[in-house]
Design a protein around this motif. Structure first.
Motif, short mmCIF file in Angstrom:
data_model
loop_
_atom_site.label_atom_id
_atom_site.label_comp_id
_atom_site.label_asym_id
_atom_site.label_seq_id
_atom_site.Cartn_x
_atom_site.Cartn_y
_atom_site.Cartn_z
N PRO A 41 45.28 -72.05 9.99
CA PRO A 41 45.79 -72.23 11.35
C PRO A 41 45.66 -70.95 12.17
CG PRO A 41 47.30 -73.18 9.75
CD PRO A 41 46.26 -72.43 8.96
N GLY A 42 45.10 -71.07 13.34
CA GLY A 42 44.95 -69.93 14.24
C GLY A 42 43.75 -69.04 13.96
N GLU A 43 43.02 -69.33 12.91
CA GLU A 43 41.88 -68.49 12.54
C GLU A 43 40.71 -68.68 13.52
OE1 GLU A 43 40.38 -69.26 8.55
OE2 GLU A 43 39.74 -67.17 8.41
N THR A 44 40.00 -67.60 13.78
CA THR A 44 38.82 -67.71 14.64
C THR A 44 37.62 -68.20 13.83
OG1 THR A 44 38.06 -65.45 14.25
CG2 THR A 44 39.60 -65.80 16.10
N PRO A 50 39.10 -69.88 18.57
CA PRO A 50 39.88 -70.47 17.48
C PRO A 50 39.17 -71.70 16.91
CG PRO A 50 41.23 -70.21 19.47
CD PRO A 50 39.80 -69.98 19.86
#
Ligand code: FES
Length: 84
Positions: free
Chosen positions: A16-19, A68
């Protein structure tokens, strides 16, 4: 539930939230394409300044280090130096 982006025939999980850049790098993808000069595209600055990480996501050019991940994204190399 696994959430995935798709790169060169591989389905890669992300957090979650990772690019996109981080997810690719964590999966062992070190080269995101190649510029017209022949230089490899890859993560460098990580803050959207160098344009070294340009990729295509669902057909649009984006900076992998800033974008994201979303489930189902189709990520492909960005080759050449087209205007972005
Ligand atoms: S790594 Fe420099 S703009 Fe993304």
């Amino acid at each position: 539930m696994n959430v995935m982006i798709h790169w060169q025939g591989r389905s890669l999980p992300f957090k979650p939230g990772e690019t996109v850049g981080s997810a690719l790098f964590r999966a062992g993808v070190m080269q995101f394409g190649r510029a017209a000069t022949g230089q490899a595209r890859a993560l460098f600055c990580g803050i959207g300044q160098c344009q070294g990480c340009l990729i295509r996501v669902d057909g649009r050019v984006s900076e992998a280090c800033l974008l994201p991940c979303r489930d189902g994204m189709l990520v492909t190399p960005f080759e050449g130096d087209e205007n972005v």
